[in-house]
Design a protein around this motif. Structure first.
Motif, PDB file in Angstrom:
ATOM      1  N   ALA A 282       0.891  -1.195   0.288  1.00  0.00           N
ATOM      2  CA  ALA A 282      -0.218  -0.378  -0.134  1.00  0.00           C
ATOM      3  C   ALA A 282       0.991   0.911   0.001  1.00  0.00           C
ATOM      4  O   ALA A 282       0.517   2.230  -0.520  1.00  0.00           O
ATOM      5  N   ALA A 283       1.723   0.726   0.869  1.00  0.00           N
ATOM      6  CA  ALA A 283       3.010   2.206   1.264  1.00  0.00           C
ATOM      7  C   ALA A 283       3.586   2.920  -1.092  1.00  0.00           C
ATOM      8  O   ALA A 283       3.539   3.685  -0.865  1.00  0.00           O
ATOM      9  N   GLN A 284       3.926   1.574  -1.663  1.00  0.00           N
ATOM     10  CA  GLN A 284       4.500   2.208  -2.532  1.00  0.00           C
ATOM     11  C   GLN A 284       3.594   2.061  -3.601  1.00  0.00           C
ATOM     12  O   GLN A 284       4.108   3.121  -4.186  1.00  0.00           O
ATOM     13  N   ALA A 285       2.399   1.622  -3.413  1.00  0.00           N
ATOM     14  CA  ALA A 285       1.191   2.335  -4.641  1.00  0.00           C
ATOM     15  C   ALA A 285       0.984   3.484  -4.267  1.00  0.00           C
ATOM     16  O   ALA A 285       1.003   4.421  -5.072  1.00  0.00           O
ATOM     17  N   LEU A 286       1.139   4.390  -2.571  1.00  0.00           N
ATOM     18  CA  LEU A 286       0.916   5.181  -2.233  1.00  0.00           C
ATOM     19  C   LEU A 286       2.444   6.707  -3.029  1.00  0.00           C
ATOM     20  O   LEU A 286       1.880   7.310  -3.482  1.00  0.00           O
ATOM     21  N   MET A 287       2.767   5.762  -3.174  1.00  0.00           N
ATOM     22  CA  MET A 287       4.488   7.027  -2.929  1.00  0.00           C
ATOM     23  C   MET A 287       4.568   7.114  -4.683  1.00  0.00           C
ATOM     24  O   MET A 287       4.864   8.278  -5.254  1.00  0.00           O
ATOM     25  N   THR A 288       3.882   5.703  -5.335  1.00  0.00           N
ATOM     26  CA  THR A 288       4.104   6.097  -6.906  1.00  0.00           C
ATOM     27  C   THR A 288       2.756   7.199  -7.677  1.00  0.00           C
ATOM     28  O   THR A 288       3.506   7.558  -8.846  1.00  0.00           O
ATOM     29  N   ARG A 289       2.884   6.953  -7.120  1.00  0.00           N
ATOM     30  CA  ARG A 289       0.966   8.505  -7.132  1.00  0.00           C
ATOM     31  C   ARG A 289       1.732   9.726  -7.202  1.00  0.00           C
ATOM     32  O   ARG A 289       0.799   9.987  -7.933  1.00  0.00           O
ATOM     33  N   ILE A 290       2.875   9.651  -6.535  1.00  0.00           N
ATOM     34  CA  ILE A 290       3.313  11.620  -6.235  1.00  0.00           C
ATOM     35  C   ILE A 290       3.975  11.564  -7.360  1.00  0.00           C
ATOM     36  O   ILE A 290       3.799  12.359  -7.712  1.00  0.00           O
ATOM     37  N   VAL A 291       5.206  11.145  -7.331  1.00  0.00           N
ATOM     38  CA  VAL A 291       6.220  10.849  -8.517  1.00  0.00           C
ATOM     39  C   VAL A 291       6.186  11.136  -9.840  1.00  0.00           C
ATOM     40  O   VAL A 291       4.810  10.222 -10.438  1.00  0.00           O
ATOM     41  N   ALA A 292       6.519  11.571 -11.003  1.00  0.00           N
ATOM     42  CA  ALA A 292       5.891  11.818 -11.823  1.00  0.00           C
ATOM     43  C   ALA A 292       6.619  10.126 -12.881  1.00  0.00           C
ATOM     44  O   ALA A 292       8.069   9.923 -11.901  1.00  0.00           O
ATOM     45  N   PRO A 293       5.776   9.819 -13.746  1.00  0.00           N
ATOM     46  CA  PRO A 293       7.569   8.749 -14.524  1.00  0.00           C
ATOM     47  C   PRO A 293       7.991   9.062 -14.905  1.00  0.00           C
ATOM     48  O   PRO A 293       9.131   7.593 -14.532  1.00  0.00           O
ATOM     49  N   ASP A 294       8.461   9.453 -15.421  1.00  0.00           N
ATOM     50  CA  ASP A 294      10.540   9.811 -15.079  1.00  0.00           C
ATOM     51  C   ASP A 294      11.394   9.995 -13.627  1.00  0.00           C
ATOM     52  O   ASP A 294      12.483   9.588 -13.999  1.00  0.00           O
ATOM     53  N   GLN A 295      10.398   9.698 -12.524  1.00  0.00           N
ATOM     54  CA  GLN A 295      10.770   9.411 -11.458  1.00  0.00           C
ATOM     55  C   GLN A 295      10.797   7.582 -10.416  1.00  0.00           C
ATOM     56  O   GLN A 295      11.131   7.940  -9.784  1.00  0.00           O
ATOM     57  N   GLN A 296      10.250   7.510 -11.935  1.00  0.00           N
ATOM     58  CA  GLN A 296       9.662   6.278 -10.608  1.00  0.00           C
ATOM     59  C   GLN A 296      10.790   5.541  -9.922  1.00  0.00           C
ATOM     60  O   GLN A 296      11.483   4.718  -8.963  1.00  0.00           O
ATOM     61  N   GLY A 297      12.576   5.276 -10.693  1.00  0.00           N
ATOM     62  CA  GLY A 297      13.159   4.366 -10.913  1.00  0.00           C
ATOM     63  C   GLY A 297      13.741   5.831  -9.841  1.00  0.00           C
ATOM     64  O   GLY A 297      15.150   4.437  -8.825  1.00  0.00           O
ATOM     65  N   GLN A 298      13.884   6.941  -9.119  1.00  0.00           N
ATOM     66  CA  GLN A 298      14.711   7.375  -8.316  1.00  0.00           C
ATOM     67  C   GLN A 298      13.720   7.158  -7.007  1.00  0.00           C
ATOM     68  O   GLN A 298      14.807   7.321  -6.287  1.00  0.00           O
ATOM     69  N   LEU A 299      12.715   7.611  -7.277  1.00  0.00           N
ATOM     70  CA  LEU A 299      12.281   7.162  -6.384  1.00  0.00           C
ATOM     71  C   LEU A 299      12.156   6.412  -5.662  1.00  0.00           C
ATOM     72  O   LEU A 299      13.020   5.504  -4.561  1.00  0.00           O
ATOM     73  N   GLN A 300      12.391   4.566  -6.379  1.00  0.00           N
ATOM     74  CA  GLN A 300      12.651   3.408  -5.626  1.00  0.00           C
ATOM     75  C   GLN A 300      14.006   3.250  -5.641  1.00  0.00           C
ATOM     76  O   GLN A 300      14.426   2.478  -4.444  1.00  0.00           O
ATOM     77  N   GLY A 301      15.254   3.944  -5.542  1.00  0.00           N
ATOM     78  CA  GLY A 301      16.604   4.373  -5.766  1.00  0.00           C
ATOM     79  C   GLY A 301      16.138   4.186  -4.259  1.00  0.00           C
ATOM     80  O   GLY A 301      17.361   4.449  -3.815  1.00  0.00           O
ATOM     81  N   ALA A 302      15.849   5.792  -4.287  1.00  0.00           N
ATOM     82  CA  ALA A 302      15.478   6.688  -2.492  1.00  0.00           C
ATOM     83  C   ALA A 302      15.396   5.199  -1.761  1.00  0.00           C
ATOM     84  O   ALA A 302      15.433   5.394  -0.143  1.00  0.00           O
ATOM     85  N   THR A 303      14.387   5.003  -2.073  1.00  0.00           N
ATOM     86  CA  THR A 303      13.092   3.981  -1.200  1.00  0.00           C
ATOM     87  C   THR A 303      14.206   3.273  -0.149  1.00  0.00           C
ATOM     88  O   THR A 303      14.186   2.996   0.526  1.00  0.00           O
ATOM     89  N   ASN A 304      15.570   2.604  -1.210  1.00  0.00           N
ATOM     90  CA  ASN A 304      16.245   1.302  -1.191  1.00  0.00           C
ATOM     91  C   ASN A 304      17.188   2.089  -0.533  1.00  0.00           C
ATOM     92  O   ASN A 304      17.569   1.191   0.913  1.00  0.00           O
ATOM     93  N   SER A 305      17.436   3.187  -0.222  1.00  0.00           N
ATOM     94  CA  SER A 305      18.286   3.961   0.506  1.00  0.00           C
ATOM     95  C   SER A 305      18.100   3.704   1.843  1.00  0.00           C
ATOM     96  O   SER A 305      18.425   3.497   2.844  1.00  0.00           O
ATOM     97  N   VAL A 306      16.841   4.212   1.930  1.00  0.00           N
ATOM     98  CA  VAL A 306      16.228   3.929   3.651  1.00  0.00           C
ATOM     99  C   VAL A 306      16.241   3.456   3.984  1.00  0.00           C
ATOM    100  O   VAL A 306      16.702   2.992   5.367  1.00  0.00           O
TER     101      VAL A 306
END
Length: 364
Positions: A282-306
């Motif tokens: 659910a958290a992943q789904a909510l977060m992917t709604r917020i960022v742009a399509p060309d930022q999905q990889g950046q989002l997942q990389g940042a999430t993995n760093s956390v």
């Protein structure tokens, strides 16, 4: 004792590599597409296992773990792939399917490794290398690209370093709040790999077989929930309530572990804790709604760093807590203290997530 220290060093180095390189691979997937990064990850892991199979010393084994930490980003890239190809309302359920695959590996991997290791200590690495090469070939011939060229973004080092990647998480209040809640949840999760074996052996007198069976049951229950439970739960309650429900179930499961006076009673916490998997999807789904399509990889990389930060801090936090509360200096003998602490961290995550999403509702 020396083996334990070396094991801890290897785990810390692996998490450090993930912290630094996950944002790089995430940004590379935004620039060049998901497929090359998935192939690179699987090929790198295959080579890593060959190196570890041949390693003549612990130093070379450590080099292999460093390579693994650098390349092991296939799961985060898979999440970005899902965000590319799945409508927002269906992402939580599909994230759950990836969780099923991860759970299957959690159950089968240690069992297979143990059986092969009894034949020869290097054999598990050779088999893992073969699986990695086979997975790479599957990707070469079967896996299509998910990110069209017109939706790709330039690679920039200021976004690819871990500090710059975390800046993305701070760019939106909802994203930041969910990321902080995710950090506390990931930190709580570390209690299982870091202290469960020690705790079960000390408190219940379990042997290796019983501990292994229990962890296998944990994996199976997680697979069932993520494969069959996430979609109907999210459809019924929505992603926000599903997130809170999952976190509360995780806290409840840990409290049962902490309080159970006998081993069989602690098993009651396993199905309760399994519903924690709903929260991650659910958290992943909510977060992917917020960022742009060309930022999905950046989002997942940042999430993995956390997640890597949690993996760095967690082992020390929980093992020291366990050691203190079974020692003579403790004010009360409390072997379940690490699980009480993990439950408290999840309740903190619940409070942060609830406040974050309440603020979002008020803003609307």
């Amino acid at each position: 004792a020396r083996a334990a220290r070396i094991f801890g060093l290897f785990g810390t180095v692996w998490a450090l590599m993930q912290f630094f390189f996950s944002p790089i691979l995430g940004n590379l997937s935004d620039r060049y597409g998901r497929r090359p990064v998935v192939l690179l990850s699987n090929f790198g892991l295959a080579l890593d296992n060959v190196l570890m199979a041949l390693a003549p010393s612990l130093i070379w084994l450590l080099v292999g773990r460093i390579i693994s930490g650098i390349t092991a980003a296939s799961i985060s890239t898979a999440f970005a792939y899902i965000a590319d190809t799945t409508p927002p309302e269906r992402r939580a359920a599909v994230f759950g399917k990836v969780g099923v695959a991860f759970g299957a590996g959690f159950v089968l991997g240690p069992a297979l490794g143990g059986l092969l290791g009894n034949v020869d200590p290097r054999l598990p690495f050779w088999v893992a290398a073969g699986l990695g090469f086979a997975n790479t070939l599957y990707g070469v011939f079967v896996l299509p690209e998910s990110l069209p060229r017109d939706r790709r973004s330039p690679f920039r080092w200021r976004k690819a370093n871990p500090i710059g990647a975390l800046a993305l998480l701070r760019s939106d209040g909802i994203l930041f709040g969910l990321s902080v809640a995710n950090f506390f949840a990931q930190l709580a999760h570390v209690v299982l790999p870091s202290t469960f074996v020690l705790y079960a052996t000390y408190r219940y007198g379990w042997d290796t077989a019983t501990v292994g069976l229990t962890l296998a049951i944990v994996g199976v229950c997680a697979m069932v929930v993520q494969g069959l439970g996430i979609a109907p739960i999210v459809a019924r309650f929505g992603e926000r309530r599903a997130l809170l429900f999952g976190l509360l179930c995780g806290a409840g499961g840990f409290l049962i572990f902490a309080l159970a006076p006998a081993g069989p009673i602690s098993w009651l916490g396993i199905p309760v804790m399994a519903f924690w998997g709903v929260a991650g999807a659910a958290a992943q789904a909510l977060m992917t709604r917020i960022v742009a399509p060309d930022q999905q990889g950046q989002l997942q990389g940042a999430t993995n760093s956390v997640q890597s930060l949690a993996q760095l801090a967690g082992p020390f936090l929980f093992t020291l807590t366990f050691a203190y509360f079974i020692g003579k200096a403790a004010p009360v003998h409390l072997p379940g203290a690490p699980f009480f602490l993990a439950a408290a961290l999840l309740l903190v995550a619940v409070a942060i997530a609830f406040r974050t999403m309440s603020g979002e509702q008020r803003a609307k």
